[in-house]
Every structure is written in C-alpha cells, then in structure tokens.
Design a protein around this motif. Structure first.
Motif, PDB file in Angstrom:
ATOM      1  N   ASP A  73      -5.407 -22.476 -14.927  1.00  0.00           N
ATOM      2  CA  ASP A  73      -5.553 -23.859 -14.450  1.00  0.00           C
ATOM      3  C   ASP A  73      -4.263 -24.662 -14.630  1.00  0.00           C
ATOM      4  N   GLU A  74      -3.147 -24.052 -14.201  1.00  0.00           N
ATOM      5  CA  GLU A  74      -1.862 -24.748 -14.301  1.00  0.00           C
ATOM      6  C   GLU A  74      -1.809 -25.968 -13.397  1.00  0.00           C
ATOM      7  N   CYS A  75      -2.546 -25.920 -12.265  1.00  0.00           N
ATOM      8  CA  CYS A  75      -2.509 -27.055 -11.348  1.00  0.00           C
ATOM      9  C   CYS A  75      -3.084 -28.311 -11.989  1.00  0.00           C
ATOM     10  N   GLY A  76      -4.152 -28.177 -12.753  1.00  0.00           N
ATOM     11  CA  GLY A  76      -4.763 -29.342 -13.380  1.00  0.00           C
ATOM     12  C   GLY A  76      -4.160 -29.723 -14.712  1.00  0.00           C
ATOM     13  N   LYS A  77      -3.611 -28.728 -15.452  1.00  0.00           N
ATOM     14  CA  LYS A  77      -3.098 -28.994 -16.799  1.00  0.00           C
ATOM     15  C   LYS A  77      -1.615 -29.338 -16.829  1.00  0.00           C
ATOM     16  N   ILE A  78      -0.855 -28.834 -15.857  1.00  0.00           N
ATOM     17  CA  ILE A  78       0.603 -29.033 -15.898  1.00  0.00           C
ATOM     18  C   ILE A  78       1.099 -29.767 -14.655  1.00  0.00           C
ATOM     19  N   ILE A  79       0.768 -29.241 -13.479  1.00  0.00           N
ATOM     20  CA  ILE A  79       1.343 -29.788 -12.245  1.00  0.00           C
ATOM     21  C   ILE A  79       0.869 -31.215 -12.004  1.00  0.00           C
ATOM     22  N   ALA A  80      -0.440 -31.461 -12.053  1.00  0.00           N
ATOM     23  CA  ALA A  80      -0.955 -32.813 -11.812  1.00  0.00           C
ATOM     24  C   ALA A  80      -0.443 -33.818 -12.850  1.00  0.00           C
ATOM     25  N   PRO A  81      -0.450 -33.521 -14.164  1.00  0.00           N
ATOM     26  CA  PRO A  81       0.111 -34.482 -15.125  1.00  0.00           C
ATOM     27  C   PRO A  81       1.601 -34.746 -14.921  1.00  0.00           C
ATOM     28  N   LEU A  82       2.366 -33.716 -14.569  1.00  0.00           N
ATOM     29  CA  LEU A  82       3.792 -33.925 -14.346  1.00  0.00           C
ATOM     30  C   LEU A  82       4.024 -34.784 -13.101  1.00  0.00           C
ATOM     31  N   LEU A  83       3.261 -34.537 -12.047  1.00  0.00           N
ATOM     32  CA  LEU A  83       3.374 -35.370 -10.852  1.00  0.00           C
ATOM     33  C   LEU A  83       2.972 -36.812 -11.145  1.00  0.00           C
ATOM     34  N   SER A  84       1.987 -36.993 -11.999  1.00  0.00           N
ATOM     35  CA  SER A  84       1.565 -38.359 -12.346  1.00  0.00           C
ATOM     36  C   SER A  84       2.708 -39.139 -12.971  1.00  0.00           C
ATOM     37  N   GLU A  85       3.521 -38.467 -13.799  1.00  0.00           N
ATOM     38  CA  GLU A  85       4.670 -39.129 -14.414  1.00  0.00           C
ATOM     39  C   GLU A  85       5.755 -39.416 -13.384  1.00  0.00           C
ATOM     40  N   ILE A  86       6.008 -38.473 -12.472  1.00  0.00           N
ATOM     41  CA  ILE A  86       7.075 -38.650 -11.486  1.00  0.00           C
ATOM     42  C   ILE A  86       6.705 -39.708 -10.465  1.00  0.00           C
ATOM     43  N   VAL A  87       5.468 -39.676  -9.990  1.00  0.00           N
ATOM     44  CA  VAL A  87       5.039 -40.587  -8.934  1.00  0.00           C
ATOM     45  C   VAL A  87       4.717 -41.967  -9.476  1.00  0.00           C
ATOM     46  N   GLY A  88       4.301 -42.038 -10.725  1.00  0.00           N
ATOM     47  CA  GLY A  88       4.000 -43.334 -11.298  1.00  0.00           C
ATOM     48  C   GLY A  88       2.565 -43.764 -11.156  1.00  0.00           C
ATOM     49  N   GLU A  89       1.675 -42.846 -10.788  1.00  0.00           N
ATOM     50  CA  GLU A  89       0.250 -43.132 -10.739  1.00  0.00           C
ATOM     51  C   GLU A  89      -0.497 -41.826 -10.979  1.00  0.00           C
ATOM     52  N   THR A  90      -1.763 -41.953 -11.332  1.00  0.00           N
ATOM     53  CA  THR A  90      -2.534 -40.773 -11.694  1.00  0.00           C
ATOM     54  C   THR A  90      -2.777 -39.894 -10.470  1.00  0.00           C
ATOM     55  N   ILE A  91      -2.439 -38.614 -10.613  1.00  0.00           N
ATOM     56  CA  ILE A  91      -2.611 -37.636  -9.541  1.00  0.00           C
ATOM     57  C   ILE A  91      -3.625 -36.596  -9.990  1.00  0.00           C
ATOM     58  N   THR A  92      -4.533 -36.231  -9.114  1.00  0.00           N
ATOM     59  CA  THR A  92      -5.540 -35.217  -9.417  1.00  0.00           C
ATOM     60  C   THR A  92      -5.523 -34.135  -8.339  1.00  0.00           C
ATOM     61  N   VAL A  93      -6.122 -33.001  -8.682  1.00  0.00           N
ATOM     62  CA  VAL A  93      -6.218 -31.880  -7.736  1.00  0.00           C
ATOM     63  C   VAL A  93      -7.451 -32.090  -6.872  1.00  0.00           C
ATOM     64  N   LEU A  94      -7.213 -32.282  -5.567  1.00  0.00           N
ATOM     65  CA  LEU A  94      -8.331 -32.465  -4.645  1.00  0.00           C
ATOM     66  C   LEU A  94      -8.953 -31.131  -4.278  1.00  0.00           C
ATOM     67  N   GLN A  95      -8.139 -30.158  -3.924  1.00  0.00           N
ATOM     68  CA  GLN A  95      -8.645 -28.828  -3.586  1.00  0.00           C
ATOM     69  C   GLN A  95      -7.549 -27.800  -3.842  1.00  0.00           C
ATOM     70  N   LYS A  96      -7.975 -26.562  -4.065  1.00  0.00           N
ATOM     71  CA  LYS A  96      -7.005 -25.490  -4.298  1.00  0.00           C
ATOM     72  C   LYS A  96      -7.552 -24.196  -3.710  1.00  0.00           C
ATOM     73  N   GLU A  97      -6.637 -23.377  -3.233  1.00  0.00           N
ATOM     74  CA  GLU A  97      -6.976 -22.078  -2.670  1.00  0.00           C
ATOM     75  C   GLU A  97      -6.173 -21.017  -3.413  1.00  0.00           C
ATOM     76  N   CYS A  98      -6.854 -20.172  -4.154  1.00  0.00           N
ATOM     77  CA  CYS A  98      -6.192 -19.124  -4.922  1.00  0.00           C
ATOM     78  C   CYS A  98      -6.413 -17.790  -4.214  1.00  0.00           C
ATOM     79  N   ASP A  99      -5.355 -17.267  -3.582  1.00  0.00           N
ATOM     80  CA  ASP A  99      -5.436 -16.014  -2.831  1.00  0.00           C
ATOM     81  C   ASP A  99      -4.957 -14.872  -3.719  1.00  0.00           C
ATOM     82  N   PHE A 100      -5.869 -14.344  -4.522  1.00  0.00           N
ATOM     83  CA  PHE A 100      -5.492 -13.286  -5.458  1.00  0.00           C
ATOM     84  C   PHE A 100      -5.090 -12.007  -4.727  1.00  0.00           C
ATOM     85  N   PHE A 101      -5.750 -11.725  -3.619  1.00  0.00           N
ATOM     86  CA  PHE A 101      -5.561 -10.435  -2.976  1.00  0.00           C
ATOM     87  C   PHE A 101      -4.731 -10.531  -1.699  1.00  0.00           C
TER      88      PHE A 101
END
Length: 823
Positions: free
Chosen positions: A541-569
């Motif tokens: 869950d790097e998108c919710g734990k790392i990417i979204a919090p880091l974007l929130s700091e860069i953009v200056g407002e709270t960012i959340t993950v709306l949808q994600k597609e994980c193509d393992f195969f």
C-alpha cells in the motif's frame, strides 16, 4: 550545476550581444525573403550538388536532385538543371556532359513511364538507377571499358537510388512553403544528409586560407544545436562529418569536432546564442590540440566565422526549425496553440448548439400573457360556434350583438362559466338575467350544453399539449444549460505541467521510489487530479502510505487515492489516480421493512456522488405496496440518478421527472421523493421534498426538523419545488424516512414531536445502529405489526481526516495551484 556555471560565465556577454542580434536578425530576414521569393535556393542547391563528388570520381547527387525536383517544382526544373551543369563545369574533375546525358535520359524515361501510366514518384528511384547506370556505362564504353568502370557505374547508380529516396523525404521540407506536421526521425536524418551533400559541393573552396566547407558545417551545427538541443546537434555533426569525409578523407577528424561541438552547444543552449557559440569554441579547442599547433589557429578562425554567421541568422529560422522537431519548447507551444484553437472551435460549436436549444425552449414556453390570450381565443371560438347555431337566425341579432355587445358577451361568458363549474345549467341560472336579456335563452343554453362536452374534450387535449410543450421546454432548457457548462469546461485553457511533473518525480526519486510516469490532469484548487504509475508493491500500500502523503505536502492540500489498478500479471506496474480529498465525508446506515414482513417494498433509496463534490441521498415511496409500488419508486430514482449525473440542476431534474411520470400514462401513478444534496466541501445541504415526510437533523441533544409541503410526483402536471437549505456541522446525524415510519403512530396527534422524542432517546452515533434502533422502536410501538413499507436512512457528517499524515521534505517547494472555480 552546469547551468549555474554557464550563467556565471556568460551573463556579462549576453546583454551586449542581444543588441547586435536585433540588427543581425533584420538583415538576415531580408536575405531570407529574397531567397524564398526569387527561387535562389533551387539554383544554389543545384549548383552545389552539381559540384559535389565523393571518392574523387562519383557524382551521385545531381540526377536524384533533378529527378525529385521534377515532381515537386517543375517550374524550377530547368533553372536547377542549368545550375547543376554550371556547378559541374566549375569542378576540375566534374563531368558536365555525363550529368547532361543523365538528366536527358531521365526526361526520356519519364515520358515513357507517363505513356505506361507509371509516372508517379514511387517509380522515380528505379528510373534514376537505370539512367545513371546507363549514362555511366555509355561513357565508359566510348572512353575505356573495364570491369572497374562497370562496377563503379553500378555503385554510383545504387547510391543515386538511395539518395533519391532520401531526397524524396528531405526536399519537400525545403520546397513546401507551409507544413503543419512535426518532423519524424527519418525526415530529420534525411534533411541532415541533404545539407551535408550540399556542403560537399564546397569542398576545396578556400577564402582567406579558411575552408568554406568547415565554416558551413560548423554553422549548421550551431543552428541545429540551438534549435533542437544536444541530441540533434550531435547527430548533425556525425552525419555531416561522414558525408564530408567521403568527399575529402582529411575531413575525418572534423567528424569528431562537429559531433562534440554539436552535443556541447546543445547542452549550453540555455545561454542562448552565446552559450551555443561557447560550446563550439570549447569543442574546437579540445579537438584542435590533436590537430597540432600549425593548424589550430586556422581551425579557430573557421569556428569564429561560423559564429559570426550564426549571430547574423534571424530568430525566425530557429523558431521555424524548432517548431517541427518534437521535444522542443517551440514545438510544444505550436501544439498547444493548435489544441487551444481546436478547443475554441469546439467550444464555439457547443455554445451554438446551446443557443439553439435555448431558443427552442423559449419557443415552446408560453408566457403568461400568451396563455391568457390563448384562453380568451379559445373561449371566443366556443361562443362563436354557439352564436352561429342560435343567434344567426334570430330577429334580435342586431340589437344584441351591435347595440348591446358588451352585455351580451358578458352574459354568454357567465353561461359558459356556470356550465364549466357545475357541468349543467341549473334552473335558478336559466331563469335569471340571461333569460330576460335573450328571447331564445333556452335554446342557447341547450346548444351550449350539447357542445360543451366536445369542447371540454378539446380543452383536455389542449391542456395535455401545453403540458407536453412545457416538458419539452424544460428538457431543452436543461440540455442547453448542460451544454453551456460543457462549453465553459472546454474553454479552460489546457496547461502543460512539465515542470510540476518533474518536480514530483524528483521528490519521489529522493526517497528511493521508482516512478514510471506522472501525469497531472488538473491543478485547480480543491480539484487536483494526478495519475501515477509505479512498480507493483505487492500489497504494501505504497500509494496510500507514501505517495499520497508526499503529494499532500507538495501540492499543499490533502490528497487521497481515488482508484488504483494493480496489474500483477501484465507489465509489473500499477496505475493510480489521486485526487483532492473532500473536507467532509458521509457515512450512511439503512434499515427497511416491507408491509407485513414481505420481500418486496414499495420504498427505494439511493446514495450517490454526482460530481462537483456533491453527495446525494434520495428516498422514493411508490403508491401503495408490493411490486407495482416498487417499480414506480425505482423508476423515479433511476431517472433522478441519470439526470443528475448528466449535470442538470436538481430542481429542473425533479420537475422533469414529475412531467415524465404525469404524462406517461393515464393511470394514477405517483411517488414521493425526498432528496438531500450535501456539498462535501462546505457541508451545506439542500433539501428538496416532494410529498415526503419531514427529515431530522440530530445535533448533540438538539433535534431539528426539515419540512416542506408539496404533493407527490405525478399527481399534478406542474409542481413548485420548495428548496430548504441547512448548514450541517461535523457530527450531525441526518435522518430521512418514508411515511410508513413517520405515520406509524396512528393515534398520535403531533407526530413530528413524537418522532423527535424517539430520535433524541437514541444515544449511539453510529448511522447503522441509529437506523436499526429507530425502525425497531416504531415496530415495537405497533406491537410487531408492519402496516406499511418502512425505510429509514441515517447519514453522519464528519471531518475528512486522512489516514496518514503528510511527509515533509526540505528543499522541495510547493506547487502553485489555480484558484477554484467551483461555487
């Protein structure tokens, strides 16, 4: 680091040189116009290609140039042919008669191919191969026939075929005045080969002990390095060096100089012309150390002359070249301008359609004065039919309709109103004032009674038609509003966020994340949309734990993950879409029961996000119970959902649904509608109630009531939608219910007070528990009997607190966002 050093070294010189560039640009622009208008470019190309030779004896450039020009600019063909022969005469090893024979044979071959229907450019390379081989073979046959000469004839014919293919790609770039498509990689290389071939014609020209071929080749390096960057500059250097070395073996060392100078000049292009010129000087000095002290000053002088020519070159040429090369800022600006014009055209077209729909809506909408006039006209038509059958044969016609017109018309109108109100003529009215005024009053009333039934049917159908007109007008008006909003969205200027995307990529790289790409769709405040692709994290869950919090700091407002597609195969990467988090969130609880404990309830509800940060909660109660009521309420909510998602305002949506349900059948089909539209940014809520029961807001120990007085949907053809606005607060419980729950206590006089007390007694704040407890209380109050369909939905408004805090990083500036346009 390189850019900072460049600015420190070059800054003192840039200001002085920019003043000279203005003068150089005006002079160069006049020269450029002269060359284009008088066709000097074709004469110059022909002259130099006529002189061009490789390996000391092959001239494979002239005939391909002549053949391709035959198809592109036949009006300049003979001028170019004369220039080719003139160029061949000026070369001590030239073969003007051989070139003349080759061009003559091509013209003959072209005539033959035209007779066969094969005269298009696809067959030109083979025609060139044939005429070059034939002309060279004939010359060898008349002079000295050996296997070597035959082999060289084949080599030159093959080179001519290849050069024809190259000139087909590159010459249109010179001859065509306007071009809208960017250059492909193949076209760029072909253009470089053409320029290098032309420079080959200058081999051996010495001016003041300076080689003209070296000056022109370095001048070309400066132009392409400045216009397209280091990659294209190095490519031009390598290709030009190879072509020149085929003509003069001593130029082999120049290939290294040209390639290195092109690369270095492209890297220093941020310093404008001075930066590119410094790149050439540095490259000349480094390569000059290998040449030797005897020629280093000559090489430096050649580079200085090329730099002077470079400074004289007008800016329009660089902009023109850059606009056709993908990856340059000028090309991106051209593409952005094109997309902007396309958006403007599309927006204008959509606005035109919106105007048309609004005009159609206005034409279907009848103004109040028009309605009154139409009613008066209809009444006059009915009265004229009555008088035609009664008053036309009466001896007192002139007295009634000429001398006493106002009284007669008033009394006839009273008769119509009496008949319309009571359905028949009463005796008291028949022996009243009208009988004293009219000698045939009895006959007039009988005819009016006979005609009234038919006239009433006419009025009913006319009313239906007016309702249909009103429905169409409302729908057209709603569509017009949607198209207007769509046109405004199109008009928003598309922005390229290369800098912001690179800034985000750098931030991710600093913390060790491998990101494939970052696409910024929108940077509007409160409506940020970013797409990111990264390697699959296998459930971390790097998108919710790392990417979204880091974007929130860069953009200056709270960012959340709306949808994600994980193509393992698939390709091993996942894609996610991150958006601005809303200020509030809504959690709901639903509880329902069908009449008598049945399976099918006449109540239906729906919760949905309808865009622009709004959350809708809708409850519909169909007439009666069972399957029929379920279908009615479900159809109401389905229509509501589709209309709201299309962007139509909720009040217009409800009126449209009412008109559809009222006009679709003659049966008594109606349903209630209770709609709450919650703004997730401000928590301001709009309540639209059509025949529904009151709603309640539980705020701590306080319980507020939201009521409205409207008949259910489908009963009346036209309804007035009452809109109640209430500001919700964090922790509020919004409770909405159907009449089966609200009207359950049959013997209670003040049901609103009773329901308020029941809600106040509930302690829990969980929406689902509140819904279950409230339904259970009502059922217990009725001693376990469920006399009607019951549905209750409870929504709790809370502050949207992100699960993970933002990640702060020093040295990364925040991205500036556009102000929000959402009202």
């Amino acid at each position: 680091m390189l850019r900072k050093v460049e600015q420190i070294i070059l800054h003192p010189f840039i200001g002085q040189v920019e003043k000279q560039q203005a003068l150089f640009s005006s002079m160069g622009k006049a020269l450029y116009t002269f060359i284009q208008r008088w066709g000097v470019i074709y004469m110059l190309l022909g002259f130099l290609l006529g002189r061009a030779m490789i390996i000391g004896e092959l001239t494979p450039f002239a005939v391909p140039f002549f053949a391709v020009l035959y198809h592109l600019r036949r009006d300049r063909l003979y001028v170019a042919g004369f220039a080719i022969l003139l160029g061949a005469f000026t070369h001590q090893l030239g073969h003007p008669m051989t070139l003349l024979g080759g061009m003559a044979l091509f013209l003959i071959a072209q005539r033959v191919m035209e007779a066969w229907g094969k005269a298009d450019m696809n067959y030109t390379p083979f025609a060139v191969f044939f005429v070059v081989f034939l002309s060279k073979s004939l010359v060898a046959a008349f002079t000295e026939w050996t296997g070597y000469h035959l082999m060289m004839a084949g080599v030159e014919a093959t080179l001519s075929l290849v050069l024809t293919l190259i000139f087909v790609q590159s010459l249109p770039l010179v001859t065509v005045a306007k071009r809208t498509q960017p250059l492909k990689n193949e076209e760029i290389v072909c253009l470089i080969i053409l320029l290098a071939s032309v420079m080959t014609g200058t081999v051996g020209w010495i001016v003041m002990e300076l080689s003209l071929e070296h000056i022109l080749s370095r001048y070309a390096i400066l132009i392409f390095a400045f216009a397209a960057g280091g990659a294209i500059g190095a490519t031009v250097g390598v290709v030009t060096g190879i072509i020149l070395s085929l003509s003069n073996i001593e130029a082999m060392l120049q290939m290294s100089l040209l390639a290195f100078s092109g690369l270095l000049g492209g890297l220093l292009r941020e310093g404008k012309k001075i930066g590119v010129a410094v790149g050439l000087l540095v490259g000349t000095l480094l390569i000059g150390f290998y040449i030797g002290e005897a020629t280093i000053w000559q090489t430096m002088n050649e580079s200085l002359v090329a730099i002077v020519l470079f400074l004289f070159t007008p800016k329009v040429i660089f902009q023109k070249i850059s606009s056709f090369i993908p990856g340059t800022v000028e090309h991106a600006n051209v593409q952005q301008d094109y997309m902007k014009r396309l958006r403007e055209v599309t927006s204008h077209k959509v606005e035109q359609f919106s105007t048309v729909f609004q005009q159609l809506s206005n034409s279907f909408t009848m103004q109040p004065t028009m309605v009154e006039e139409d009613q008066d006209r209809t009444l006059d038509l009915f009265l004229s039919q009555i008088t035609e059958k009664t008053c036309q044969s009466c001896f007192k016609k002139e007295q009634c309709w000429e001398r006493k017109f106002d009284d007669t018309y008033r009394l006839m109108k009273e008769c119509y109103n009496h008949l319309h109100s009571h359905g028949e003529v009463k005796k008291t009215f028949a022996h009243g004032e009208f009988s004293r005024h009219c000698v045939k009053s009895q006959k007039v009333l009988e005819v009016m009674t006979q005609e009234f039934d038919q006239f009433k049917t006419h009025l009913m159908y006319k009313k239906k038609m007016n309702e249909s007109r009103r429905l169409v007008a409302e729908q057209l008006s709603g569509v017009s509003q949607v198209m207007t909003n769509f046109a405004r969205e199109i008009q928003k200027e598309g922005e390229v966020h290369h800098i912001q995307e690179q800034q985000i990529l750098d931030a991710f790289e600093d913390i060790g994340l491998s990101i494939r790409y970052v696409d910024i769709l929108s940077l509007e405040e409160g409506n940020v949309q970013i797409e990111i692709s990264q390697p699959v994290c296998f459930g971390r869950d790097e998108c919710g734990k790392i990417i979204a919090p880091l974007l929130s700091e860069i953009v200056g407002e709270t960012i959340t993950v709306l949808q994600k597609e994980c193509d393992f195969f698939q390709d091993g990467y996942c894609k996610m879409k991150l958006v601005s988090a809303k200020s509030f969130k809504v959690s709901t609880g639903i509880s329902s029961a069908a009449k008598g404990g049945g399976w099918v309830s006449g109540d239906n509800l729906n919760t949905m996000e309808v865009g622009n940060g709004k959350y809708a909660i809708a409850i519909s109660d169909g007439m009666g119970n069972g399957e029929r009521a379920h279908q009615e309420s479900n159809e109401t909510l389905t229509l509501l959902q589709q209309i709201l998602h299309s962007g139509i305002e909720e009040t217009v949506a409800i009126k449209s649904i009412n008109s559809v349900l009222a006009l679709r059948s003659s049966d008594e089909i109606f349903s209630t509608l209770d709609l709450a539209m919650i703004d997730l940014q401000t928590a301001k809520t709009r309540f639209l109630k059509i025949g529904s029961t009151p709603s309640f807001i539980k705020r701590g120990d306080e319980c507020l009531t939201i009521t409205a007085h409207n008949l259910p949907i489908g009963i009346l053809h036209e309804i007035d939608v009452d809109v109640v606005t209430e500001q919700l607060k964090p922790g509020d419980l919004l409770i909405m219910m159907t009449d089966g729950l609200y009207d359950a206590p049959r013997k209670v006089e003040n049901k609103e007070l009773w329901m308020t007390r029941m809600i106040s007694e509930i302690v829990t704040k969980d929406p689902q528990e509140v819904a279950d407890l409230l339904l259970e209380k009502v059922v217990r109050y009725q001693q376990g009997h469920i006399v009607d369909d019951m549905t209750v939905v409870v929504a709790r408004i809370d502050r949207n607190i992100p699960q993970w805090s933002t990640i702060s990083m020093q040295g990364i500036p925040k991205i500036k966002k556009k102000p929000s346009k959402i009202s």
